[in-house]
Design an enzyme around this catalytic site. Structure first.
Site, PDB file in Angstrom:
ATOM      1  N   ASP A 235      32.553  49.771  32.484  1.00 23.74           N
ATOM      2  CA  ASP A 235      33.303  48.998  33.458  1.00 23.74           C
ATOM      3  C   ASP A 235      34.580  49.784  33.740  1.00 23.74           C
ATOM      4  O   ASP A 235      34.989  50.639  32.949  1.00 23.74           O
ATOM      5  CB  ASP A 235      33.612  47.578  32.966  1.00 23.74           C
ATOM      6  CG  ASP A 235      33.956  46.662  34.147  1.00 23.74           C
ATOM      7  OD1 ASP A 235      34.265  47.172  35.244  1.00 23.74           O
ATOM      8  OD2 ASP A 235      33.930  45.426  33.974  1.00 23.74           O
TER       9      ASP A 235
HETATM   10  C1  BGC Z   1      34.765  44.719  37.372  1.00 27.55           C
HETATM   11  C2  BGC Z   1      33.376  45.222  37.696  1.00 27.55           C
HETATM   12  C3  BGC Z   1      33.413  46.038  38.967  1.00 27.55           C
HETATM   13  C4  BGC Z   1      34.394  47.176  38.782  1.00 27.55           C
HETATM   14  C5  BGC Z   1      34.533  48.059  40.005  1.00 27.55           C
HETATM   15  C6  BGC Z   1      35.780  45.830  37.349  1.00 27.55           C
HETATM   16  O1  BGC Z   1      37.073  45.334  37.240  1.00 27.55           O
HETATM   17  O2  BGC Z   1      34.766  44.067  36.128  1.00 27.55           O
HETATM   18  O3  BGC Z   1      32.489  44.145  37.822  1.00 27.55           O
HETATM   19  O4  BGC Z   1      32.130  46.497  39.273  1.00 27.55           O
HETATM   20  O5  BGC Z   1      35.685  46.629  38.515  1.00 27.55           O
HETATM   21  O6  BGC Z   1      35.178  47.375  41.027  1.00 27.55           O
END
Ligand code: BGC
Length: 757
Positions: A235
């Site tokens: 993530d």
């Molecule tokens: C989120 C993810 C997301 C990623 C990219 C993170 O903060 O938890 O679900 O895909 O950001 O935007």
């Protein structure tokens, strides 16, 4: 992994040095990876219910919050899941895949499949359900649809990321059974059934270890046990220690660029603290992913805005749940005067905030769509409340009351404003705003026919409004075409066929994690164990406002008896469903399994299959649900594997988890399992062992005498009392039954000579 390509990953990494291989493991910027040698760059975008692809001209903003290109906003997972329709999820995945191809995106960061452990979790709108079976079925459909278009999925957030509070540090402390049976189960199913190109690890720790650095999770379980062949992506910002992450099995740290981390990885390989084979393996996976993604790219893809909007409307109509419909108040007649009340009728609440937020190509306004279908009816409107201006409540309410009083029926739109729930924080309560509850009762006081349309991403408490409405349509969040879908449902152009995927509790204090959410001191203890969602309410025999699986139609269905057949792999259940009403409709037949007596703690009922059937008025059809044997398994901690207990199970067919219409029993043969005996094994455990049990029984006979009377003088049940004593202590301490050497020999013979249950 994507389809094989002519340049193999082996060739592509063959000429790369340690530093270049290390660089493959982190992004180039917020959304892309670095092209290195023959390995092309990969472009990724959020998100699960539509494409959030940032305009490359703005992609440089470090937080990824700049504008994104217009895309179709389909119902977010909270809405989509209410369709209980994996085929529909597949169509949505495919449509998003086409939009991704056209935008030059190779990996879409979804679906999010975390279990809704508590209704307060701010991100519940992005997740499917409180139940892993349903979650897995829907997400499998979505991933298949997307990947059939040659675009990779990123199954997220792996794992046990069930709250937003302190999400980048908190440890989810979970016992092995709930971890396997509830929180990992959907991931396991989707990985094995749909082979997502990537899995995104979560921010949080699991039992004290960051997901990104958790070797047990990323390597032993995901790759070793489940056979995942794709790449693990972090993530965004989840990696704390890059070398530890690579050692654990993480392939791509996002976002980039992480030059310091790349350098550390290279140095760790050079100084021998990170095996070169580990770097080799991860570089190979990244090369395979990038080459496969490039080979599947179809930049010439075109999609039609109208076509996708119309698909979004069809999908949305399947996702709304008709919670109640007294006196057949719905569908509406196309005559008379209809008062449409509420801010959301003109300013729709249709998606959630955060990384999944889509720049919709267009948005249907419910009021306009209702007017378009109203025929002879006059449609009036009052705003009713203003989510941004509490001071206006009294005036808006008074105006709405006048509008409602002059109408034949009032349709009142209620729900949560975008600012009340989103990624990044959890709610502290589950109440509908008080001014909306007041508005409803004021409308009710002047109008005897009231329909409520609800919009919200997380569950809200409905007890305060249920009695003030004749009908309630729970839309969750329906995406950009929700307004049109609501009009279709209100006028009966479409039949409501959605079902709840979460329980609606009577009060917050009843929810399973009430005392363990969102945690403190860096830990959240999953103290409710296996009893999440309906499993909890059923076990505690708690009243709920609406149960999991509930939902009405404009017609009615009758359930026949269940007939089953079983073989080594599956149980097949068949039952006849009859449409007993006067309109066509679609029923979702839910199968739950229960087990009266078990060696382990179990929920009274667990969803193990479902099927849908569309029937004309008066028509009947046999519905068959094939239930794989592993639906009956539980995680046996001692054996470290899934295990089916032998014996009888009850199978229930229901229109919800609490509206059980038919039942039968099915007998299964248990799995043979070897649970190694040790000195710590209790006497009761040893006695059930096929080799050790009979042998020990003979030895104990002289000691205990007649088991029926032994202990009677002391007023104790000798068998129960002695049963819990570890064999090591019984043998060596209490009776001097065996010497230490004899005991070890006895245990050896048992462990090498037999398999037991
Ligand atoms: C989120 C993810 C997301 C990623 C990219 C993170 O903060 O938890 O679900 O895909 O950001 O935007």
């Amino acid at each position: 992994m994507p389809d094989p390509v002519s340049t193999t990953a082996d060739d592509a990494i063959a000429g790369l040095g340690i530093e270049e291989r290390a660089r493959l493991g982190s992004g180039r910027d917020f959304w892309t990876t670095e092209p290195i040698g023959a390995i092309p760059s990969i472009t990724m975008s959020d998100g699960p219910h539509g494409l959030r692809h940032q305009d490359p001209a703005h992609a440089g903003d470090a937080l990824g919050i700049g504008p994104s290109i217009p895309a179709t906003c389909f119902p977010p997972a909270v809405g989509l899941s209410q369709s209980w329709d994996p085929g529909l999820a597949e169509r949505v995945g495919a449509a998003i895949g086409r939009e991704a191809q056209a935008a030059g995106v190779q990996i879409v960061l979804g679906p999010g499949i975390n279990i809704k452990r508590d209704p307060r979790c701010g991100r519940n709108f992005e997740y499917y359900s409180e139940d892993p079976h349903l979650t897995a079925a829907l997400a499998t459909g979505w991933v298949r649809g997307l990947q059939q278009q040659g675009v990779g999925a990123s199954l997220k957030h792996f794992a046990a990321n069930n709250a937003e509070f302190d999400r980048m540090r908190s440890s989810s402390d979970i016992d092995p059974r709930p971890l396997r049976e509830i929180y990992l189960r959907a991931f396991q199913r989707v990985v094995t059934a749909a082979a997502p190109w990537t899995v995104m690890c979560s921010y949080n720790k699991i039992n004290g270890v960051y997901a990104a650095q958790n070797r047990w999770l990323l390597t032993d379980v995901l790759r070793g046990e489940w056979g995942f062949a794709g790449a693990v992506v972090s993530d965004w910002g989840a990696v704390d220690d890059r070398v530890a992450a690579v050692a654990a099995g993480l392939d791509l740290a996002m976002p980039g660029a992480d030059e310091v981390g790349d350098q550390r990885v290279a140095e760790a390989v050079q100084d021998g603290s990170l095996p070169e084979s580990t770097l080799q393996a991860t570089a190979h996976r990244m090369a395979a992913l990038a080459l496969g993604a490039a080979a599947n790219a179809r930049p010439e893809t075109r999609w039609d805005i109208d076509e996708h909007h119309s698909l979004a409307r069809t999908v949305a109509a399947r996702c709304a749940v008709l919670l109640k419909n007294e006196h057949g108040v719905l569908p509406l007649e196309r005559s008379g005067n209809i008062a449409v009340i509420g801010e959301f009728a003109t300013e729709p609440r249709y998606q959630g905030g955060g990384s999944s937020h889509v720049n919709a190509t267009r948005v249907d306004i419910a009021l306009d769509e209702i007017r378009a279908l109203a025929g002879e009816a006059t449609v009036t409107h009052a705003r009713g409340f203003d989510t941004a201006n509490a001071a206006a409540a009294a005036d808006l309410r008074a105006e709405a009351v006048t509008t409602a009083a002059g109408a034949d029926i009032a349709v009142v739109f209620l729900g949560l404003a975008a600012a009340q729930e989103s990624e990044g924080f959890d709610r502290e309560h589950i109440e509908i705003p008080a001014d909306q509850v007041e508005l409803l009762s004021a409308v009710r006081a002047v109008q005897s026919r009231v329909v409520v349309i609800l919009a919200h991403g997380g569950v809200v408490r409905l007890a305060p409004i249920v009695d003030a409405a004749d009908a309630i349509l729970a839309t969750a969040l329906l995406g950009q075409a929700g307004g049109g879908a609501i009009a279709d449902l209100l006028f009966g152009v479409a039949d409501p066929c959605g079902r709840l995927t979460e329980t609606v509790p009577v009060r917050l204090a009843d929810v399973p994690a009430y005392d363990n959410f969102p945690g403190e001191n860096g830990h959240v203890r999953y103290g409710e164990g296996l009893f999440v969602g309906y499993r909890w309410y059923d076990r505690r025999e708690l009243e709920v406002t609406y149960p999991f699986g509930h939902g009405l139609s404009y017609t009615t269905f009758e359930y026949g008896d269940i007939h089953t057949t079983a073989d080594d792999e599956t149980v097949t259940a068949t039952l006849r469903i009859t449409n007993t009403g006067s309109r066509p409709g679609r029923e979702i037949v839910q199968l739950y399994r229960g087990r009266e007596s078990s060696a382990v703690l179990r929920a009274p009922r667990e969803l193990c299959g479902f099927a849908t059937v569309e029937l004309e008025a008066g028509a009947a059809q046999d519905v068959t649900v094939v239930i794989p044997r592993d639906e009956f398994a539980y995680w046996n901690e001692a054996a470290g594997r899934w295990l089916v207990e032998g014996g009888e199970y009850t199978l229930f067919a229901g229109a919800s988890s609490r509206d059980l219409r038919a039942r039968t029993t099915v007998a299964l043969t248990g799995d043979p399992v070897t649970v190694p005996l040790t000195r710590e094994s209790s006497l009761a455990e040893v006695m059930t062992h096929p080799v050790a049990g009979p042998e020990l029984g003979e030895q104990l006979q002289p000691l205990l005498g007649d088991s029926g009377s032994a202990g009677a003088d002391l007023g104790i049940d000798m068998a129960q009392m002695v049963g819990s004593i570890p064999i090591g202590r019984l043998a060596l301490t209490f009776g001097g039954l065996m010497t230490a050497a004899q005991l070890d020999d006895f245990l050896d013979r048992a462990n090498t000579g037999a398999t037991g249950r």
